[in-house]
Design a protein around this motif. Structure first.
Motif, PDB file in Angstrom:
ATOM      1  N   VAL A  70      25.942  41.399  15.748  1.00 52.50           N
ATOM      2  CA  VAL A  70      27.058  41.172  16.126  1.00 52.50           C
ATOM      3  C   VAL A  70      28.124  42.623  15.642  1.00 52.50           C
ATOM      4  O   VAL A  70      28.302  41.976  14.263  1.00 52.50           O
ATOM      5  CB  VAL A  70      27.909  40.563  16.503  1.00 52.50           C
ATOM      6  N   TYR A  71      28.385  44.102  15.590  1.00 57.06           N
ATOM      7  CA  TYR A  71      29.463  44.520  15.176  1.00 57.06           C
ATOM      8  C   TYR A  71      30.765  45.266  15.857  1.00 57.06           C
ATOM      9  O   TYR A  71      29.946  45.456  16.554  1.00 57.06           O
ATOM     10  CB  TYR A  71      28.049  45.383  14.950  1.00 57.06           C
ATOM     11  N   ARG A  99      23.779  45.505  24.169  1.00 58.91           N
ATOM     12  CA  ARG A  99      24.700  44.880  24.795  1.00 58.91           C
ATOM     13  C   ARG A  99      26.204  45.652  24.002  1.00 58.91           C
ATOM     14  O   ARG A  99      26.270  45.318  23.002  1.00 58.91           O
ATOM     15  CB  ARG A  99      24.161  43.017  25.071  1.00 58.91           C
ATOM     16  N   PHE A 100      26.685  46.438  25.181  1.00 55.30           N
ATOM     17  CA  PHE A 100      28.369  46.872  24.488  1.00 55.30           C
ATOM     18  C   PHE A 100      28.845  46.487  25.519  1.00 55.30           C
ATOM     19  O   PHE A 100      29.230  45.942  26.287  1.00 55.30           O
ATOM     20  CB  PHE A 100      27.958  48.165  25.052  1.00 55.30           C
ATOM     21  N   TYR A 101      29.741  46.231  24.691  1.00 56.79           N
ATOM     22  CA  TYR A 101      31.141  44.892  25.257  1.00 56.79           C
ATOM     23  C   TYR A 101      32.070  45.829  24.855  1.00 56.79           C
ATOM     24  O   TYR A 101      32.848  46.345  23.911  1.00 56.79           O
ATOM     25  CB  TYR A 101      31.484  43.484  24.725  1.00 56.79           C
ATOM     26  N   ARG A 130      26.556  44.070  20.892  1.00 58.02           N
ATOM     27  CA  ARG A 130      25.647  42.670  19.931  1.00 58.02           C
ATOM     28  C   ARG A 130      24.008  43.220  20.186  1.00 58.02           C
ATOM     29  O   ARG A 130      23.617  43.317  21.254  1.00 58.02           O
ATOM     30  CB  ARG A 130      25.603  41.402  21.491  1.00 58.02           C
ATOM     31  N   LEU A 131      23.260  42.775  19.960  1.00 55.95           N
ATOM     32  CA  LEU A 131      21.666  42.812  19.431  1.00 55.95           C
ATOM     33  C   LEU A 131      21.296  41.832  18.543  1.00 55.95           C
ATOM     34  O   LEU A 131      21.391  41.211  18.120  1.00 55.95           O
ATOM     35  CB  LEU A 131      21.613  44.484  18.141  1.00 55.95           C
TER      36      LEU A 131
END
Length: 131
Positions: A70-71, A99-101, A130-131
């Protein structure tokens, strides 16, 4: 006469032993391939099993590479402020969906396993990965 006979017998004895063998070097070992594992590099120079994100289109200006986690994208210069600093191209060589937030925690877009794009400028709003 005894000396001549002894000398002659000595020469005959040496002849019977034969010529001493000449030492020969052992043959060189056959060349073998190296067993060092080299990671495969694919599209955009992104290594196998990595997600790579680029600040430029056409896989230029790589800013981020990861196998998972998570970055916060702002740490890598890929946040959306201003828009031109976001993820502009990508390669996902992992078996996971990326996934991009946005800043409120809402998913805004994703990248399927094996997915890539030379121009992802149509997607925006990413703040966290989040990967």
């Amino acid at each position: 006469m005894v000396k001549k006979l002894t000398a002659a017998l000595g020469l005959i004895g040496l002849a019977a032993l034969g010529t001493p063998a000449v030492a020969q070097a052992a043959p060189a070992p056959a060349q073998t391939a190296s067993s060092v594992a080299v990671p495969m590099v694919g599209l955009g120079g992104c290594p196998d099993n990595y997600l790579c994100l680029y600040a430029g289109t056409n896989f230029t200006q790589r800013k981020f590479s990861s196998k998972g986690g998570v970055y916060s994208l702002s740490r890598y210069g890929l946040n959306e402020q201003p828009r031109s600093w976001g993820v502009m191209s990508y390669v996902n060589n992992t078996p996971y969906t990326a996934r991009f937030y946005d800043t409120t925690g809402v998913q805004v877009w994703s990248i399927r396993p094996g997915g890539s794009s030379t121009d992802s400028s149509a997607w925006y709003g990413e703040s966290q990965l989040r990967l």
